[in-house]
Write an enzyme that holds these catalytic residues in place. Structure first.
Site, PDB file in Angstrom:
ATOM      1  N   GLU A   1      31.817  -5.301  45.780  1.00  0.00           N
ATOM      2  CA  GLU A   1      32.282  -4.786  46.920  1.00  0.00           C
ATOM      3  C   GLU A   1      32.722  -3.357  46.647  1.00  0.00           C
ATOM      4  OE1 GLU A   1      34.797  -7.524  49.062  1.00  0.00           O
ATOM      5  OE2 GLU A   1      33.614  -9.320  48.824  1.00  0.00           O
TER       6      GLU A   1
ATOM      7  N   ALA B   1      35.910  -3.988  44.876  1.00  0.00           N
ATOM      8  CA  ALA B   1      35.961  -5.010  43.864  1.00  0.00           C
ATOM      9  C   ALA B   1      34.630  -5.062  42.909  1.00  0.00           C
ATOM     10  CB  ALA B   1      35.802  -6.301  44.502  1.00  0.00           C
TER      11      ALA B   1
ATOM     12  N   ILE C   1      23.779  -4.152  45.524  1.00  0.00           N
ATOM     13  CA  ILE C   1      23.175  -5.480  45.396  1.00  0.00           C
ATOM     14  C   ILE C   1      21.536  -5.359  45.267  1.00  0.00           C
ATOM     15  CG2 ILE C   1      22.734  -7.706  46.050  1.00  0.00           C
ATOM     16  CD1 ILE C   1      25.540  -6.926  45.875  1.00  0.00           C
TER      17      ILE C   1
ATOM     18  N   ARG D   1       3.837  17.847  17.372  1.00  0.00           N
ATOM     19  CA  ARG D   1       4.523  18.949  17.656  1.00  0.00           C
ATOM     20  C   ARG D   1       4.462  19.897  16.505  1.00  0.00           C
ATOM     21  NH1 ARG D   1       5.176  23.322  21.196  1.00  0.00           N
ATOM     22  NH2 ARG D   1       7.214  24.201  21.149  1.00  0.00           N
TER      23      ARG D   1
ATOM     24  N   GLY E   1      12.566  21.791  25.059  1.00  0.00           N
ATOM     25  CA  GLY E   1      12.333  22.026  26.562  1.00  0.00           C
ATOM     26  C   GLY E   1      11.418  21.123  27.252  1.00  0.00           C
TER      27      GLY E   1
ATOM     28  N   GLU F   1      27.075  -5.024  35.348  1.00  0.00           N
ATOM     29  CA  GLU F   1      27.463  -6.223  34.973  1.00  0.00           C
ATOM     30  C   GLU F   1      28.492  -6.081  34.041  1.00  0.00           C
ATOM     31  OE1 GLU F   1      24.360  -9.322  34.109  1.00  0.00           O
ATOM     32  OE2 GLU F   1      22.983  -8.029  35.565  1.00  0.00           O
TER      33      GLU F   1
ATOM     34  N   GLU G   1      33.737  -0.338  29.212  1.00  0.00           N
ATOM     35  CA  GLU G   1      34.881  -0.277  29.116  1.00  0.00           C
ATOM     36  C   GLU G   1      35.508  -2.090  29.226  1.00  0.00           C
ATOM     37  OE1 GLU G   1      34.044   3.510  29.390  1.00  0.00           O
ATOM     38  OE2 GLU G   1      33.733   1.916  30.852  1.00  0.00           O
TER      39      GLU G   1
END
Length: 380
Positions: free
Chosen positions: A127, A130, A157, A268, A340, A363, A367
């Site tokens: 939320e 939340a 969601i 490259r 680049g 999920e 931290e």
């Protein structure tokens, strides 16, 4: 100790890799630009019997294990992370709570269409107030006779626009000043249920990310999922499994970034030599390969522990944390190796970075994972 995949896992890996290369990857750039949900891809996955892969055959699932789910999620994400997160959330957030906590009747009614692909799996937890603090839930479910009347909103969601039903968390009472949070299965076509799909996202543009508005939504009490008041515990268990999916997604993105960087470094030329002949590029690629190997092993270990019925919360948090961070690191290095051109969308590597960033947030942020790990190793 045996690190070999089983014959079934090898077969699934071969099948899904071919499918991802032939059916998923070709449209990934366009879907990122147009934000078109990959409906046709998932129709084919349904036909292949993969939409209910780790669930019981009794409910039209595949009866496979969590490692097989991780393999499919990784390979889809390697081709297109929007497809990968759609699949991962469908299984681990949509189907898993019903599989884990539903009654037999609920499984037959709600899990079966998820397994067949008739409905996408979704889970309503987050939320606006939340997120990491899921205990801050404000959505309420008030008893009215044989029904609950639900009011509130959910944000960020996944898959809700394509789900016929979804489980969500709501406050069903207050006990001694503590919120009683329960999980309830809600039909998305119920009166008063509105799904808003208008987020402008940094990445994962072809995935479906929505806001849910519930205005006096009435559902029968029989839609209560699991034990009343256990919603908080149930979603913690659900998130543990979901973190394996996020870890697998991250490995897929990290692998894709490495593959592109290795290929480009061989093609490259600078100062008369290919980039892959310069030691600084070799070291970057070696580190990328090392990180992928470690992350994949961590995902597989967490999946194996889950399938053995052993505690896996710490390992799930570790694999999610490490894999998501190395996905960002590999994406960054892939851009650097491309120079680049890495900043240009046609080379795809910039998409890997945009897609990978969500994995350090969703999920449970990095931290929060460190908080979970610290608690599980006995700190505090």
């Amino acid at each position: 100790m045996n690190f070999d995949l089983t014959e079934e896992q090898q077969m699934i890996k071969k099948m899904i890799r071919a499918f991802a290369v032939e059916e998923v990857a070709p449209g990934a750039i366009d879907r990122d630009r147009t934000k078109v949900f990959p409906v046709e891809v998932f129709k084919k996955l349904s036909e292949m019997g993969l939409m209910g892969l780790p669930f019981s055959e009794k409910y039209s699932g595949g009866g496979a294990d969590t490692t097989s789910f991780a393999i499919v999620t990784e390979e889809l994400s390697r081709a297109c992370a929007s497809t990968g997160i759609t699949y991962s959330a469908h299984i681990s957030l949509g189907g898993a709570p019903i599989h884990l906590f539903g009654t037999e009747e609920q499984k037959e009614k709600y899990l079966t269409p998820i397994c067949t692909g008739e409905s996408f799996g979704a889970f309503g937890l987050t939320e606006s107030n939340a997120g990491s603090d899921a205990g801050g839930t404000q959505t309420t479910a008030v008893e009215d006779g044989d029904d609950f009347i639900i009011n509130g909103s959910k944000v960020f969601i996944t898959n809700a626009s394509y789900a016929k039903n979804l489980a969500l968390t709501a406050i069903t009472g207050v006990n001694n000043g503590e919120k009683e949070i329960s999980a309830i299965i809600v039909p998305t076509d119920a009166e008063g249920f509105t799904i808003i799909d208008n987020y402008e996202k940094m990445g994962l543009n072809a995935s479906n990310t929505t806001e849910l508005i519930l205005d006096n939504v009435r559902v029968p009490k029989e839609n209560l999922l699991g034990v009343r008041g256990n919603g908080f515990k149930q979603f913690l268990v659900t998130l543990d499994g979901g973190r394996i999916g996020i870890g697998a997604m991250a490995v897929g993105i990290a692998q894709a970034a490495y593959d592109r960087a290795l290929q480009y470094s061989k093609e490259r030329k600078q100062f008369g030599k290919s980039l892959s002949q310069f030691q600084i590029t070799q070291f970057k690629l070696a580190d990328m390969a090392l990180k992928i190997e470690l992350a994949r092993n961590m995902v597989y270990k967490a999946a194996w522990l889950k399938d053995q019925g052993r505690p896996f919360s710490k390992e799930a948090a570790m694999c999610k944390l490490y894999a998501s961070e190395i996905a960002m690191e590999n994406a960054s290095e892939a851009i650097q190796i491309h120079g680049g051109y890495g900043y240009m969308k046609e080379y795809e590597v910039e998409r890997y970075m945009r897609d990978a960033k969500l994995l350090e947030i969703g999920e449970g942020t990095s931290e929060v994972q460190r908080m979970v790990i610290a608690r599980l190793i006995g700190c505090g």
